[in-house]
Design an enzyme around this catalytic site. Structure first.
Site, PDB file in Angstrom:
ATOM      1  N   HIS A   1       0.800  -1.214   0.000  1.00  0.00           N
ATOM      2  CA  HIS A   1       0.000   0.000   0.000  1.00  0.00           C
ATOM      3  C   HIS A   1       0.840   1.275   0.000  1.00  0.00           C
ATOM      4  O   HIS A   1       1.969   1.282   0.471  1.00  0.00           O
ATOM      5  CB  HIS A   1      -0.861   0.073   1.274  1.00  0.00           C
ATOM      6  CG  HIS A   1      -1.724  -1.096   1.516  1.00  0.00           C
ATOM      7  ND1 HIS A   1      -1.860  -1.651   2.759  1.00  0.00           N
ATOM      8  CD2 HIS A   1      -2.516  -1.822   0.689  1.00  0.00           C
ATOM      9  CE1 HIS A   1      -2.706  -2.673   2.688  1.00  0.00           C
ATOM     10  NE2 HIS A   1      -3.107  -2.795   1.447  1.00  0.00           N
TER      11      HIS A   1
ATOM     12  N   LYS B   1       6.431   6.247   6.672  1.00  0.00           N
ATOM     13  CA  LYS B   1       5.974   5.387   7.773  1.00  0.00           C
ATOM     14  C   LYS B   1       7.148   4.950   8.636  1.00  0.00           C
ATOM     15  O   LYS B   1       8.258   4.763   8.140  1.00  0.00           O
ATOM     16  CB  LYS B   1       5.290   4.121   7.231  1.00  0.00           C
ATOM     17  CG  LYS B   1       4.011   4.385   6.486  1.00  0.00           C
ATOM     18  CD  LYS B   1       3.395   3.085   5.982  1.00  0.00           C
ATOM     19  CE  LYS B   1       2.126   3.349   5.214  1.00  0.00           C
ATOM     20  NZ  LYS B   1       1.541   2.108   4.686  1.00  0.00           N
TER      21      LYS B   1
ATOM     22  N   TYR C   1       2.205   1.599  13.453  1.00  0.00           N
ATOM     23  CA  TYR C   1       2.699   2.431  12.361  1.00  0.00           C
ATOM     24  C   TYR C   1       2.565   3.897  12.766  1.00  0.00           C
ATOM     25  O   TYR C   1       1.485   4.324  13.156  1.00  0.00           O
ATOM     26  CB  TYR C   1       1.843   2.336  11.107  1.00  0.00           C
ATOM     27  CG  TYR C   1       1.304   1.024  10.663  1.00  0.00           C
ATOM     28  CD1 TYR C   1       1.696   0.498   9.448  1.00  0.00           C
ATOM     29  CD2 TYR C   1       0.355   0.324  11.400  1.00  0.00           C
ATOM     30  CE1 TYR C   1       1.169  -0.687   8.969  1.00  0.00           C
ATOM     31  CE2 TYR C   1      -0.175  -0.864  10.943  1.00  0.00           C
ATOM     32  CZ  TYR C   1       0.229  -1.361   9.726  1.00  0.00           C
ATOM     33  OH  TYR C   1      -0.301  -2.537   9.262  1.00  0.00           O
TER      34      TYR C   1
ATOM     35  N   ASP D   1      -7.111  -6.092  -0.831  1.00  0.00           N
ATOM     36  CA  ASP D   1      -5.735  -6.422  -1.211  1.00  0.00           C
ATOM     37  C   ASP D   1      -5.670  -7.481  -2.308  1.00  0.00           C
ATOM     38  O   ASP D   1      -4.731  -7.506  -3.084  1.00  0.00           O
ATOM     39  CB  ASP D   1      -4.926  -6.875   0.014  1.00  0.00           C
ATOM     40  CG  ASP D   1      -4.545  -5.720   0.920  1.00  0.00           C
ATOM     41  OD1 ASP D   1      -4.824  -4.559   0.572  1.00  0.00           O
ATOM     42  OD2 ASP D   1      -3.949  -5.974   1.981  1.00  0.00           O
TER      43      ASP D   1
END
Length: 185
Positions: A63, A73, A133, A171
């Site tokens: 992603h 991230k 995250y 996904d």
């Protein structure tokens, strides 16, 4: 103090905070704005998410978000173990379409730093895996973009057979890298 391990794609890094240990356990500074600046990573994190995957072989990714909502991230594992991957999708980059990976686990406080211009994904190697995250931009559903985790052109050596991967419906429908749009990061 954070030590840095540079990977084959140098923009992606493993950050290892110093552990201050005693007989009770440890304390560590996970993200320190001044240290991040000194490391050349002047990132302000705007959002923090936590995921929990019930089962080993859960795959999340690959992603990213399009600008102006692109996200750098900082990823770490609170419980369990993951195979973590970053794929370069910056047009004109010498490493476009290449990836780096690392094993992250609760046994270490190591974190993977993934800048904008990269896809991110992981596979859980244990049941009940918890991943945290930190992100430099807020989630913007309309800017989501991704590539299917097992795209053969990526040549990622995932620690799982395709038929055993546990994926979300979203996904499962991600595009191939060859169909990925040219995005200026």
């Amino acid at each position: 103090m954070i030590t840095v391990k540079t990977l084959a794609i140098p923009e992606v890094k493993i950050l290892m905070p110093k552990l201050h240990q005693d007989d009770r356990g440890y304390v560590a500074e996970i993200a320190h704005e001044k240290q991040m600046e000194e490391l050349g990573l002047p990132i302000k994190f705007m959002q923090e998410n936590q995921s929990m995957s019930l089962y080993k072989n859960t795959v999340r990714g690959l992603h990213s978000q399009r600008p102006p909502h692109a996200q750098a991230k900082l990823v770490r594992v609170l419980r369990g173990k993951i195979f973590d991957v970053a794929v370069d999708v910056r047009p004109g980059s010498k490493t476009y379409g290449q990836h780096v990976s690392a094993l992250l686990s609760e046994d270490e406080v190591a974190q993977m730093y993934i800048p904008t211009g990269f896809l991110h994904g992981f596979c859980t190697l244990t049941d009940n895996t918890v991943v945290l995250y930190k992100m430099s931009s807020l989630y913007a559903p309309g800017s989501e973009i991704g590539v299917i985790w097992n795209d053969p052109d990526l040549k990622i050596n995932w620690p799982i057979e395709a038929g055993k991967a546990i994926l979300s419906g979203k996904d499962e429908k991600l595009m191939l890298l060859k169909d990925f749009p040219r995005i200026e990061w």
